[in-house]
Design a protein around this motif. Structure first.
Motif, PDB file in Angstrom:
ATOM      1  N   ILE A  24       0.837  -1.199   0.000  1.00 23.40           N
ATOM      2  CA  ILE A  24       0.000   0.000   0.000  1.00 23.40           C
ATOM      3  C   ILE A  24       0.872   1.249   0.000  1.00 23.40           C
ATOM      4  O   ILE A  24       0.549   2.240  -0.678  1.00 23.40           O
ATOM      5  N   ARG A  25       1.987   1.224   0.714  1.00 23.70           N
ATOM      6  CA  ARG A  25       2.901   2.377   0.681  1.00 23.70           C
ATOM      7  C   ARG A  25       3.413   2.626  -0.733  1.00 23.70           C
ATOM      8  O   ARG A  25       3.501   3.778  -1.184  1.00 23.70           O
ATOM      9  N   ALA A  26       3.748   1.573  -1.453  1.00 25.35           N
ATOM     10  CA  ALA A  26       4.223   1.728  -2.828  1.00 25.35           C
ATOM     11  C   ALA A  26       3.147   2.354  -3.716  1.00 25.35           C
ATOM     12  O   ALA A  26       3.451   3.211  -4.563  1.00 25.35           O
ATOM     13  N   LEU A  27       1.891   1.948  -3.527  1.00 29.88           N
ATOM     14  CA  LEU A  27       0.795   2.542  -4.297  1.00 29.88           C
ATOM     15  C   LEU A  27       0.608   4.012  -3.921  1.00 29.88           C
ATOM     16  O   LEU A  27       0.374   4.860  -4.784  1.00 29.88           O
ATOM     17  N   ASN A  28       0.726   4.314  -2.615  1.00 29.00           N
ATOM     18  CA  ASN A  28       0.652   5.709  -2.168  1.00 29.00           C
ATOM     19  C   ASN A  28       1.727   6.542  -2.848  1.00 29.00           C
ATOM     20  O   ASN A  28       1.455   7.645  -3.350  1.00 29.00           O
ATOM     21  N   GLU A  29       2.939   6.027  -2.863  1.00 28.38           N
ATOM     22  CA  GLU A  29       4.065   6.774  -3.422  1.00 28.38           C
ATOM     23  C   GLU A  29       3.931   6.967  -4.927  1.00 28.38           C
ATOM     24  O   GLU A  29       4.478   7.922  -5.481  1.00 28.38           O
ATOM     25  N   CYS A  30       3.184   6.073  -5.566  1.00 29.48           N
ATOM     26  CA  CYS A  30       2.920   6.177  -6.998  1.00 29.48           C
ATOM     27  C   CYS A  30       1.823   7.203  -7.294  1.00 29.48           C
ATOM     28  O   CYS A  30       1.579   7.529  -8.453  1.00 29.48           O
ATOM     29  N   GLY A  31       1.173   7.713  -6.240  1.00 30.75           N
ATOM     30  CA  GLY A  31       0.109   8.684  -6.429  1.00 30.75           C
ATOM     31  C   GLY A  31      -1.238   8.080  -6.729  1.00 30.75           C
ATOM     32  O   GLY A  31      -2.149   8.787  -7.179  1.00 30.75           O
ATOM     33  N   LEU A  32      -1.390   6.777  -6.470  1.00 30.50           N
ATOM     34  CA  LEU A  32      -2.664   6.103  -6.711  1.00 30.50           C
ATOM     35  C   LEU A  32      -3.488   6.075  -5.425  1.00 30.50           C
ATOM     36  O   LEU A  32      -3.052   5.494  -4.426  1.00 30.50           O
ATOM     37  N   PRO A  33      -4.666   6.697  -5.405  1.00 31.97           N
ATOM     38  CA  PRO A  33      -5.531   6.551  -4.234  1.00 31.97           C
ATOM     39  C   PRO A  33      -5.846   5.075  -3.975  1.00 31.97           C
ATOM     40  O   PRO A  33      -6.046   4.307  -4.921  1.00 31.97           O
ATOM     41  N   VAL A  34      -5.863   4.702  -2.722  1.00 32.25           N
ATOM     42  CA  VAL A  34      -6.160   3.326  -2.315  1.00 32.25           C
ATOM     43  C   VAL A  34      -7.439   3.341  -1.492  1.00 32.25           C
ATOM     44  O   VAL A  34      -7.520   4.026  -0.468  1.00 32.25           O
ATOM     45  N   VAL A  35      -8.433   2.583  -1.939  1.00 26.80           N
ATOM     46  CA  VAL A  35      -9.755   2.591  -1.323  1.00 26.80           C
ATOM     47  C   VAL A  35     -10.165   1.154  -1.003  1.00 26.80           C
ATOM     48  O   VAL A  35     -10.100   0.282  -1.871  1.00 26.80           O
ATOM     49  N   VAL A  36     -10.582   0.917   0.230  1.00 29.45           N
ATOM     50  CA  VAL A  36     -11.057  -0.404   0.645  1.00 29.45           C
ATOM     51  C   VAL A  36     -12.555  -0.496   0.378  1.00 29.45           C
ATOM     52  O   VAL A  36     -13.313   0.407   0.741  1.00 29.45           O
ATOM     53  N   VAL A  37     -12.977  -1.584  -0.267  1.00 26.61           N
ATOM     54  CA  VAL A  37     -14.393  -1.853  -0.518  1.00 26.61           C
ATOM     55  C   VAL A  37     -14.691  -3.253   0.008  1.00 26.61           C
ATOM     56  O   VAL A  37     -14.139  -4.232  -0.488  1.00 26.61           O
ATOM     57  N   THR A  38     -15.559  -3.357   0.990  1.00 26.56           N
ATOM     58  CA  THR A  38     -15.689  -4.625   1.692  1.00 26.56           C
ATOM     59  C   THR A  38     -17.133  -4.954   2.059  1.00 26.56           C
ATOM     60  O   THR A  38     -17.857  -4.106   2.577  1.00 26.56           O
ATOM     61  N   ASN A  39     -17.549  -6.181   1.774  1.00 28.35           N
ATOM     62  CA  ASN A  39     -18.820  -6.706   2.267  1.00 28.35           C
ATOM     63  C   ASN A  39     -18.636  -7.111   3.728  1.00 28.35           C
ATOM     64  O   ASN A  39     -17.685  -7.828   4.049  1.00 28.35           O
ATOM     65  N   GLN A  40     -19.541  -6.669   4.584  1.00 32.10           N
ATOM     66  CA  GLN A  40     -19.462  -7.029   6.004  1.00 32.10           C
ATOM     67  C   GLN A  40     -20.817  -7.532   6.486  1.00 32.10           C
ATOM     68  O   GLN A  40     -21.484  -6.909   7.310  1.00 32.10           O
ATOM     69  N   SER A  41     -21.214  -8.685   5.948  1.00 30.04           N
ATOM     70  CA  SER A  41     -22.525  -9.227   6.311  1.00 30.04           C
ATOM     71  C   SER A  41     -22.572  -9.711   7.751  1.00 30.04           C
ATOM     72  O   SER A  41     -23.651  -9.931   8.305  1.00 30.04           O
ATOM     73  N   GLY A  42     -21.424  -9.882   8.399  1.00 29.35           N
ATOM     74  CA  GLY A  42     -21.415 -10.255   9.804  1.00 29.35           C
ATOM     75  C   GLY A  42     -22.114  -9.210  10.658  1.00 29.35           C
ATOM     76  O   GLY A  42     -22.732  -9.537  11.678  1.00 29.35           O
ATOM     77  N   LEU A  43     -22.029  -7.963  10.238  1.00 23.93           N
ATOM     78  CA  LEU A  43     -22.754  -6.896  10.923  1.00 23.93           C
ATOM     79  C   LEU A  43     -24.255  -7.113  10.765  1.00 23.93           C
ATOM     80  O   LEU A  43     -25.019  -7.021  11.731  1.00 23.93           O
TER      81      LEU A  43
END
Length: 209
Positions: free
Chosen positions: A51-70
């Motif tokens: 993720i640090r390498a992606l940050n340094e490349c200037g690419l936004p990093v976004v988590v998208v997650t299903n959380q059906s346990g909730l």
């Protein structure tokens, strides 16, 4: 409506630019079924570096997650918040960050009525990607989606993104038993998120030349 937790988009990000959308369980952290206690949350090896390498490349990093346990009542929303605070903390220790976290808390068989619905945000549906794109100024069609399940790949394909299957989490099993029957196939198969990040960075550089 999906839940959303976000920090400011990196300073290099521009409206409509490419981003990297990451699944959470099995991609960022160990796949343990439901993370129903903070003690069960562990980053996979190399995730901080990736993720640090992606940050340094200037690419936004976004988590998208299903959380059906909730939705199923296996844990409260407060635990989900605690898990994501811990994720931010562990990533920060390695100089890495995510620019947003988008959560689908729904399931048709949810214990709580407010979560019991056929939504447009549970992957492979594309609502989480579309919401993030609108709120963070991203272009899904020039982006990447990384995950360990075919639902991640189908979600990515539906918005025109490049897709990467990681062989962590459920990845090896999905690759062996689910994938051969699917019309959608990944653009790349990586052993883990670190290898996926290297491929994404190289592909991004090639496109920009």
């Amino acid at each position: 409506m999906a839940f959303q937790e976000s920090s400011p988009v990196c300073s290099n990000a521009k409206p409509g630019r490419a981003a990297v959308f990451l699944d959470r369980d099995g991609t960022i952290n160990e796949q343990m079924g439901y993370i129903n206690h903070i003690s069960r949350f562990h980053l996979l090896p190399g995730v901080g570096r990736a993720i640090r390498a992606l940050n340094e490349c200037g690419l936004p990093v976004v988590v998208v997650t299903n959380q059906s346990g909730l939705a199923r009542g296996y844990f409260p929303a407060s635990l989900l918040d605690e898990v994501h605070r811990e994720m931010h903390r562990l990533l920060a220790l390695e100089g890495a960050r995510v620019d947003g976290i988008y959560i689908c808390p729904h399931h048709p068989e949810a214990k709580e009525e407010r979560y019991r619905q056929h939504c447009n945000c549970r992957k492979p549906k594309t609502g989480l990607i579309e919401q993030a794109a609108t709120e963070l100024g991203l272009d899904p069609a020039s982006s990447y989606i990384v995950g360990d399940r075919w639902s991640d790949l189908r979600c990515g394909a539906a918005v025109g993104a490049a897709t990467v299957l990681v062989l962590t989490g459920y990845g090896q099993g999905d690759a062996a038993y689910i994938g051969p029957k699917q019309a959608v196939q990944p653009d790349y198969v990586a052993s883990d998120l670190e290898e996926a990040a290297r491929w994404i960075i190289a592909r991004t550089a090639a496109v920009q030349e």
